[in-house]
Design a protein around this motif. Structure first.
Motif, mmCIF file in Angstrom:
data_model
loop_
_atom_site.group_PDB
_atom_site.id
_atom_site.type_symbol
_atom_site.label_atom_id
_atom_site.label_comp_id
_atom_site.label_asym_id
_atom_site.label_seq_id
_atom_site.Cartn_x
_atom_site.Cartn_y
_atom_site.Cartn_z
ATOM 1 N N LYS A 273 29.495 61.368 42.968
ATOM 2 C CA LYS A 273 30.573 60.542 42.319
ATOM 3 C C LYS A 273 30.579 59.418 43.305
ATOM 4 O O LYS A 273 30.865 59.758 44.794
ATOM 5 N N VAL A 274 30.429 58.344 43.204
ATOM 6 C CA VAL A 274 31.140 56.686 43.503
ATOM 7 C C VAL A 274 32.593 56.510 42.878
ATOM 8 O O VAL A 274 32.713 55.551 41.455
ATOM 9 N N TYR A 275 33.206 55.106 44.287
ATOM 10 C CA TYR A 275 34.815 54.882 42.901
ATOM 11 C C TYR A 275 34.515 53.374 44.078
ATOM 12 O O TYR A 275 34.422 53.576 45.647
ATOM 13 N N TYR A 276 34.638 52.068 43.180
ATOM 14 C CA TYR A 276 34.484 51.257 43.870
ATOM 15 C C TYR A 276 35.609 50.721 44.173
ATOM 16 O O TYR A 276 36.661 50.704 43.214
ATOM 17 N N THR A 277 36.586 50.262 45.123
ATOM 18 C CA THR A 277 37.595 50.472 46.111
ATOM 19 C C THR A 277 37.813 49.374 46.852
ATOM 20 O O THR A 277 37.179 49.197 47.651
ATOM 21 N N LEU A 278 39.165 48.729 46.952
ATOM 22 C CA LEU A 278 39.666 47.898 47.343
ATOM 23 C C LEU A 278 40.877 48.545 48.563
ATOM 24 O O LEU A 278 41.760 49.653 48.091
ATOM 25 N N LEU A 279 40.611 48.375 49.904
ATOM 26 C CA LEU A 279 41.251 49.196 50.614
ATOM 27 C C LEU A 279 41.627 47.968 51.727
ATOM 28 O O LEU A 279 41.087 46.836 51.850
ATOM 29 N N PRO A 280 43.277 47.889 52.730
ATOM 30 C CA PRO A 280 43.999 46.952 52.976
ATOM 31 C C PRO A 280 43.272 46.873 54.353
ATOM 32 O O PRO A 280 43.903 47.795 55.000
ATOM 33 N N VAL A 281 43.443 45.529 54.825
ATOM 34 C CA VAL A 281 43.345 45.556 56.179
ATOM 35 C C VAL A 281 43.859 43.741 56.522
ATOM 36 O O VAL A 281 44.001 42.874 56.058
ATOM 37 N N THR A 294 38.222 39.914 67.525
ATOM 38 C CA THR A 294 38.678 40.836 66.345
ATOM 39 C C THR A 294 40.347 41.654 66.236
ATOM 40 O O THR A 294 39.904 42.455 67.210
ATOM 41 N N PHE A 295 40.912 40.864 65.744
ATOM 42 C CA PHE A 295 41.880 42.483 65.880
ATOM 43 C C PHE A 295 42.487 42.377 64.467
ATOM 44 O O PHE A 295 42.287 41.488 63.330
ATOM 45 N N ALA A 296 42.423 43.547 63.994
ATOM 46 C CA ALA A 296 42.183 44.376 63.211
ATOM 47 C C ALA A 296 42.785 45.692 62.687
ATOM 48 O O ALA A 296 43.297 46.783 63.367
ATOM 49 N N MET A 297 44.022 45.278 61.934
ATOM 50 C CA MET A 297 44.827 46.791 61.309
ATOM 51 C C MET A 297 44.438 47.331 60.330
ATOM 52 O O MET A 297 44.219 46.910 59.217
ATOM 53 N N ASN A 298 44.749 48.465 59.943
ATOM 54 C CA ASN A 298 44.489 49.573 58.626
ATOM 55 C C ASN A 298 45.889 48.965 57.725
ATOM 56 O O ASN A 298 47.210 49.063 58.224
ATOM 57 N N GLY A 299 45.560 48.057 57.201
ATOM 58 C CA GLY A 299 47.224 48.015 56.390
ATOM 59 C C GLY A 299 48.327 48.561 55.617
ATOM 60 O O GLY A 299 49.151 49.106 54.975
ATOM 61 N N GLN A 300 47.488 50.270 55.018
ATOM 62 C CA GLN A 300 48.000 51.239 55.038
ATOM 63 C C GLN A 300 49.093 52.398 56.336
ATOM 64 O O GLN A 300 50.011 52.980 55.811
ATOM 65 N N THR A 301 47.637 52.330 57.333
ATOM 66 C CA THR A 301 47.966 53.468 58.561
ATOM 67 C C THR A 301 48.922 52.619 59.761
ATOM 68 O O THR A 301 49.636 53.699 60.062
ATOM 69 N N GLY A 302 48.057 51.621 59.854
ATOM 70 C CA GLY A 302 49.128 50.435 60.466
ATOM 71 C C GLY A 302 47.827 50.789 62.242
ATOM 72 O O GLY A 302 48.642 50.315 62.951
ATOM 73 N N LYS A 303 47.472 51.647 62.084
ATOM 74 C CA LYS A 303 46.041 51.436 63.021
ATOM 75 C C LYS A 303 45.164 50.646 63.278
ATOM 76 O O LYS A 303 44.690 50.145 62.264
ATOM 77 N N VAL A 304 45.086 50.187 65.024
ATOM 78 C CA VAL A 304 44.841 49.189 65.263
ATOM 79 C C VAL A 304 43.584 49.167 66.310
ATOM 80 O O VAL A 304 43.233 49.853 66.511
ATOM 81 N N VAL A 305 42.978 48.664 65.566
ATOM 82 C CA VAL A 305 41.607 48.591 66.699
ATOM 83 C C VAL A 305 41.110 46.933 67.218
ATOM 84 O O VAL A 305 41.608 45.825 66.307
ATOM 85 N N GLY A 306 39.954 47.052 67.655
ATOM 86 C CA GLY A 306 39.927 45.537 68.778
ATOM 87 C C GLY A 306 39.935 45.090 70.256
ATOM 88 O O GLY A 306 41.263 45.904 70.640
#
Length: 342
Positions: A273-281, A294-306
């Motif tokens: 199965k495949v799901y077209y999904t929008l994820l928060p960043v 680039t500063f990027a943060m997972n808008g659900q968990t708060g994980k930061v990368v960059g």
């Protein structure tokens, strides 16, 4: 089609609030559940499909967007708008993970990430920079994968023993065969041409237990884009992510031998199965010394990368300050004990 959510109390534009999970009015404080928001308060205006120019229902200003933008703000009055015609048909998402990290929390994490600008270039922590913190729904495909493996190998067990003064080595050979079925759920691949794939991979994992059926009010107050690549175009990349995990699992099933030599290994990953999904960043882009950061943060968990840009001048000044402080401390100690240094 421009869609705006008008407050039933005061008529102001409502936006999705990550803390409450509801549509929130910034003027009177009213909050409404997305599922029960009155249809009469959803304001829509139709425009030609794929148009890059819309008109704000609030102030009449022109809203210029790229063809793939599905949610944005009016640059003049700040009203959040959703371009609903770009979220229909094949471009209608099936699922969404709403933001749970607020902009205030994202800004605080940004300040911590840059250590409050102690080593970043002058002006980097300016208010204008922080205002550009953007909450964005990034298009992803989530794949449910059925994996199979057909493996043949020759394995050995080696035993040594001693009789008298002689040491013997005994080697037993085994034909090993494994037929394995293994499945993986919700394997993500970002579908936006603009997003750096490696950066998006580092923001994982998301908690897919919080997936919700897509509703457009979740986008109000945030940016969002539709996908550039369909699920077929990205499946080879998903396979490349899955196959090493299947290979690693195979190794766990062939244990207890001194050596294993594979004579045949066929691994296959198929879409279920495949799901077209929008994820928060949450994101901030910036250029320094001809290089984009680039500063990027997972808008659900708060994980930061960059990685933040580092000012060489500030680094030199920081180390000079440490050296000077250490010199003063050593001098003070020498006087305290009655000795003389240097």
């Amino acid at each position: 089609m421009v869609t705006q959510y008008k407050c039933p109390n005061c008529g102001s534009d409502m936006a999705f609030d990550s803390d409450s999970g509801k549509l929130s009015c910034p003027s009177c404080g009213r909050q409404d559940d997305i599922e029960t928001f009155p249809e009469a308060n959803i304001q829509r205006k139709f425009e030609p499909e794929e148009a890059k120019e819309y008109h704000c229902e609030n102030c009449g200003a022109v809203i210029l967007t790229e063809a793939n933008t599905t949610a944005t703000h009016c640059s003049f009055c700040g009203a959040p708008v959703v371009l609903a015609d770009r979220l229909s048909g094949d471009f209608a998402p099936a699922k969404v993970i709403p933001f749970t990290v607020s902009k205030e929390e994202a800004v605080a994490a940004f300040r911590k990430w840059t250590r409050n600008g102690r080593l970043t270039p002058r002006g980097f922590m300016s208010g204008d920079r922080i205002k550009k913190m953007t909450g964005m729904y990034v298009p992803f495909w989530l794949y449910d994968i059925e994996g199979t493996a057909d493996v043949a190998a020759v394995a050995t067990r080696i035993r040594q023993y001693q009789r008298g003064d002689t040491i013997y080595t005994e080697t037993d050979f085994y034909d090993v065969r494994r037929e394995i079925d293994i499945s993986y759920l919700k394997v993500p691949a970002d579908a936006s041409e603009k997003m750096d794939d490696e950066l998006m991979d580092k923001l994982e994992p998301y908690n897919y237990g919080d997936l919700k059926d897509f509703r457009m009010p979740y986008l109000a107050g945030f940016l969002a884009e539709k996908y550039d690549y369909d699920d077929e175009a990205l499946f080879s990349r998903v396979q490349s992510k899955i196959v090493p995990y299947i290979d690693s699992f195979i190794s766990t099933t062939v244990s207890g031998y001194s050596s294993v030599s594979y004579t045949d290994k066929h691994i296959e990953a198929k879409k279920n199965k495949v799901y077209y999904t929008l994820l928060p960043v949450w994101m901030v882009y910036y250029d320094f010394e001809n290089k984009e950061h680039t500063f990027a943060m997972n808008g659900q968990t708060g994980k930061v990368v960059g990685r933040p840009p580092i000012s060489k001048a500030k680094v030199v000044g920081w180390f000079t300050g440490i050296a000077a402080s250490a010199f003063v401390v050593m001098k003070a100690i020498s006087y305290a004990v009655g000795g003389v240094l240097w």
